[in-house]
Design a protein around this motif. Sequence first.
Motif, mmCIF file in Angstrom:
data_model
loop_
_atom_site.group_PDB
_atom_site.id
_atom_site.type_symbol
_atom_site.label_atom_id
_atom_site.label_comp_id
_atom_site.label_asym_id
_atom_site.label_seq_id
_atom_site.Cartn_x
_atom_site.Cartn_y
_atom_site.Cartn_z
ATOM 1 N N LEU A 17 58.994 83.941 45.647
ATOM 2 C CA LEU A 17 59.087 84.967 44.590
ATOM 3 C C LEU A 17 59.682 86.264 45.125
ATOM 4 C CD1 LEU A 17 55.633 84.471 42.865
ATOM 5 C CD2 LEU A 17 57.860 83.937 41.895
ATOM 6 N N ASP A 58 47.696 78.289 42.852
ATOM 7 C CA ASP A 58 49.011 78.394 42.196
ATOM 8 C C ASP A 58 48.892 79.103 40.850
ATOM 9 O OD1 ASP A 58 50.362 77.235 44.267
ATOM 10 O OD2 ASP A 58 50.492 75.240 43.355
ATOM 11 N N SER A 113 55.056 80.051 48.564
ATOM 12 C CA SER A 113 55.163 80.433 47.151
ATOM 13 C C SER A 113 55.465 81.918 47.018
ATOM 14 C CB SER A 113 53.858 80.093 46.394
ATOM 15 O OG SER A 113 53.612 78.708 46.454
ATOM 16 N N GLN A 118 50.861 87.282 40.458
ATOM 17 C CA GLN A 118 51.911 87.578 41.436
ATOM 18 C C GLN A 118 51.465 88.706 42.397
ATOM 19 O OE1 GLN A 118 55.644 88.176 39.415
ATOM 20 N NE2 GLN A 118 55.518 86.186 38.414
ATOM 21 N N CYS A 129 50.802 82.530 39.900
ATOM 22 C CA CYS A 129 51.726 82.621 38.759
ATOM 23 C C CYS A 129 51.282 83.691 37.766
ATOM 24 C CB CYS A 129 51.834 81.275 38.061
ATOM 25 S SG CYS A 129 52.701 80.042 39.027
ATOM 26 N N GLN A 130 49.992 83.821 37.543
ATOM 27 C CA GLN A 130 49.510 84.784 36.557
ATOM 28 C C GLN A 130 49.553 86.210 37.068
ATOM 29 O OE1 GLN A 130 45.863 84.066 34.529
ATOM 30 N NE2 GLN A 130 46.284 81.908 34.170
#
Length: 198
Positions: free
Chosen positions: A196, A159, A192, A166, A163-164
């Motif tokens: 996005l 995760d 996830s 993508q 998040c960092q």
Amino acid sequence: MCRVLDVSPSGYYAWRNRTPSVRSATDAALTERIEAIHQGTGETYGAPRIHAALRDESWCVGRKRIARLMSSAGLQGITRRKGTFTTERDKGRRSEPDLVERDFTADAPNELYVFDTSYIPTWGGFLYLAVVLDVLSRRIVGWSMATHLKSQLVVDALDMALCQRQPEGVIHHSDQGCQLRFKELSRRWRASVDGLGR
């Protein structure tokens, strides 16, 4: 014998009749004391603890010398620290395909991530560390730490990478530890990414 060894007869007889050096005599006495301490502790003490015991007895000797003498005498301490494993094969699970075919190179960032877990021994027990590495830059793009070796440890590291960075279309390679539970991780990873809009 002197001719084969290329030494003079007088040199040989001088060596044979020479008394042991102070260093050799001290090593012999020290080895004898080390063996006594080692036997007295049930053969559990290693060089650091024997060094401490000798220091308490007012011996002025370095730990490396003790380690050398112990090695020459065939003495070895016993470690009581239990090892831990971060990879366990799940024999009932089908192997996942190796998409990289053991070629750990990448032409662009976020193309190939590799993953591994390790452990850090502490006074309170083991801490487990999971890291995700971008193969191109060799930078850690995600990590997590916990006192357990469960799926959540891996999910948290993935995760963080997601998040960092993508990433789009990244290949994620890891060992086949049963703690990874690839189906669950793949499902969460895809969810996830879809969330996005990627």
